[in-house]
Design a protein around this motif. Structure first.
Motif, short mmCIF file in Angstrom:
data_model
loop_
_atom_site.label_atom_id
_atom_site.label_comp_id
_atom_site.label_asym_id
_atom_site.label_seq_id
_atom_site.Cartn_x
_atom_site.Cartn_y
_atom_site.Cartn_z
N PHE A 1 -30.47 -30.30 -17.07
CA PHE A 1 -30.91 -29.49 -18.25
C PHE A 1 -29.67 -28.75 -18.65
O PHE A 1 -29.68 -27.40 -18.58
CB PHE A 1 -32.03 -28.36 -17.90
N SER A 2 -28.75 -29.47 -19.50
CA SER A 2 -27.62 -29.21 -19.61
C SER A 2 -27.17 -28.04 -20.70
O SER A 2 -26.19 -27.58 -20.92
CB SER A 2 -26.82 -30.45 -20.19
N LYS A 3 -28.28 -27.82 -21.64
CA LYS A 3 -28.16 -26.67 -22.56
C LYS A 3 -28.69 -25.30 -21.85
O LYS A 3 -28.70 -24.40 -22.54
CB LYS A 3 -29.05 -27.12 -23.83
N THR A 4 -28.91 -25.21 -20.67
CA THR A 4 -29.33 -23.88 -20.09
C THR A 4 -28.25 -23.21 -19.73
O THR A 4 -27.25 -23.44 -19.38
CB THR A 4 -30.14 -24.47 -18.78
N ASP A 5 -28.52 -21.93 -20.20
CA ASP A 5 -27.51 -20.69 -19.99
C ASP A 5 -27.91 -20.06 -18.49
O ASP A 5 -28.61 -19.23 -18.28
CB ASP A 5 -27.58 -19.77 -20.89
N PHE A 6 -27.27 -20.79 -17.44
CA PHE A 6 -27.58 -20.65 -15.98
C PHE A 6 -27.13 -19.09 -15.74
O PHE A 6 -27.89 -18.42 -14.68
CB PHE A 6 -27.06 -21.54 -15.17
N LYS A 7 -26.12 -18.76 -16.34
CA LYS A 7 -25.69 -17.47 -15.92
C LYS A 7 -26.75 -16.12 -16.09
O LYS A 7 -26.54 -15.09 -15.46
CB LYS A 7 -24.30 -17.20 -16.84
N ASN A 8 -27.27 -16.50 -17.24
CA ASN A 8 -28.38 -15.52 -17.60
C ASN A 8 -29.75 -16.06 -17.93
O ASN A 8 -30.82 -15.47 -18.49
CB ASN A 8 -27.99 -15.31 -19.26
N LEU A 9 -30.17 -16.89 -16.84
CA LEU A 9 -31.48 -17.32 -16.98
C LEU A 9 -32.42 -16.67 -16.27
O LEU A 9 -33.38 -16.41 -16.87
CB LEU A 9 -31.43 -18.64 -15.96
N VAL A 10 -31.98 -15.62 -15.12
CA VAL A 10 -33.00 -14.60 -14.72
C VAL A 10 -32.00 -13.44 -14.51
O VAL A 10 -30.87 -13.68 -14.55
CB VAL A 10 -33.63 -15.28 -13.33
N HIS A 11 -32.47 -12.46 -14.12
CA HIS A 11 -31.73 -11.27 -13.77
C HIS A 11 -31.52 -11.31 -12.18
O HIS A 11 -31.89 -10.69 -11.52
CB HIS A 11 -32.48 -9.87 -13.92
N GLY A 12 -30.65 -12.35 -11.86
CA GLY A 12 -30.12 -12.73 -10.69
C GLY A 12 -28.69 -12.81 -10.70
O GLY A 12 -27.68 -12.93 -11.58
N PHE A 13 -28.09 -13.09 -9.34
CA PHE A 13 -26.57 -12.88 -9.27
C PHE A 13 -25.90 -14.29 -8.52
O PHE A 13 -26.70 -14.74 -7.64
CB PHE A 13 -26.24 -11.69 -8.79
N ASN A 14 -24.70 -14.26 -8.49
CA ASN A 14 -24.09 -15.35 -7.87
C ASN A 14 -24.91 -16.89 -7.79
O ASN A 14 -25.14 -17.30 -6.74
CB ASN A 14 -23.91 -14.82 -6.51
#
Length: 350
Positions: free
Chosen positions: A256-269
């Protein structure tokens, strides 16, 4: 020989006239002390907007702006809970027992950048399941687990009164009803409210757009599972997101290469392990019911989307997405799993 003058009557008159102001002052002061102070008005124009409360255990719920005060009654009023009892009229000490809950001491914004930053904004306090604000009559039902002592639906629950007063007197809202519901570990969930047993172990995704399978003209069916890893109890709490194909194998989440994994959820690391993405998070999710970039428009549920692009037969770009709106109330190490049934998603160009 000088004639004697009788001075006694004049002296008496002088004493009377000079003492009169003092006597008058004493008299008036005594009279004033018997006059009552101004009292507040407490009329019959005070009402409550609801008489039945059905909060869920495991989730803090606020009932605000309950009391309406008319023009004939004076503010401020003081509110108290009274006569809390079971529906059968028995004492209900379980509603007054103190439970550990996390309270915000600083405002949550949704812009926090670590678990530590969030936890510094919260403290553990001990509260009863049901509490009232003395100043305005608002009711709070605190986040408490499924304690067996607290009766839940379909039990008839509890009755209670609210006393309100000012210097003009006191009145009551009587026989208000509390019928708590079993804790839901997450939402949406297909659970029987009477027994707490899942009717269905899965729900359907809230977001599924332009997801095609390898079979012509067939739209893949997707099920969403919420899985809690009860064996992991130490360390940071996590949220894992994964996708499973039609034969039970993990699809690499990075497809799912267009996913913004950094801001997918309010989670960290975020880290990628075994084709899944894992975040360190704080529970509940969402932490507060306010709109942020991680929630829906009302803020009561988190929202995320996995995205990818591919080319269709006509050469046009197809933007595909798979996601969900959800809330998780029970702390733990959770995994949200999308399972494709019948056929797997197509990532290749046509």
């Amino acid at each position: 020989m000088m004639k004697e003058t009788n001075l006694k009557p004049n002296i008496c008159k002088a004493i009377v006239w000079t003492s009169l102001p003092l006597l008058l002052a004493v008299f008036l002061n005594g009279c004033m002390s018997n006059i009552p102070e101004d009292l507040d008005n407490l009329g019959k124009d005070i009402s409550i907007s609801r008489t039945k409360f059905e909060p869920f255990l495991g989730k803090t719920e606020y009932f605000q702006n309950l009391v309406n005060v008319g023009k004939n009654s004076s503010l401020p009023l003081t509110f108290r809970l009274q006569n809390v009892r079971t529906f059968e009229g028995l004492p209900a000490p379980e509603l007054q027992e103190k439970y550990a809950v996390k309270i915000w001491k600083n405002q949550y914004t949704g812009n926090e950048t670590s678990v530590e930053e969030i936890e510094k904004k919260r403290v553990v306090e001990y509260h009863s399941f049901m509490e009232i604000s003395e100043k305005n009559g608002n009711l709070t039902f605190w986040n408490t687990p499924n304690y067996p002592e607290i009766h839940t639906y379909p039990h008839q629950g509890y009755l209670f009164d609210i006393e309100y007063e000012n210097s003009g007197g006191k009145q009551h809202f009587r026989n208000l009803k509390l019928q708590a519901k079993r804790a839901r570990p997450y939402n949406p969930i297909d659970m029987d409210e009477n027994s707490g047993i899942l009717r269905n172990p899965f729900v359907y995704p809230g977001i599924k757009e332009n997801i095609s399978g390898h079979q012509e003209g067939a739209d893949p069916e997707v099920e969403v599972y919420f899985l809690r890893n009860v064996s992991e109890t130490s360390g940071s709490k996590t949220l894992t997101i994964s996708v499973i194909d039609s034969i039970g194998k993990v699809i690499d989440i990075q497809k799912f290469s267009k996913t913004d994994f950094k801001n997918l959820v309010h989670g960290f690391n975020p880290r990628f392990e075994g084709g899944k993405v894992i975040y360190e998070v704080c529970y509940p999710i969402p932490l507060v019911s306010i709109p942020t970039k991680f929630t829906n428009t009302t803020g009561d549920q988190a929202k995320f989307e996995l995205r990818y692009d591919r080319l269709g037969k006509d050469g046009k770009n197809i933007e595909a997405s798979l996601g969900h709106q959800f809330a998780i109330y029970q702390e733990g190490n959770w995994e949200i799993q999308f399972w494709f049934r019948g056929q797997s998603p197509k990532f290749e160009n046509d």
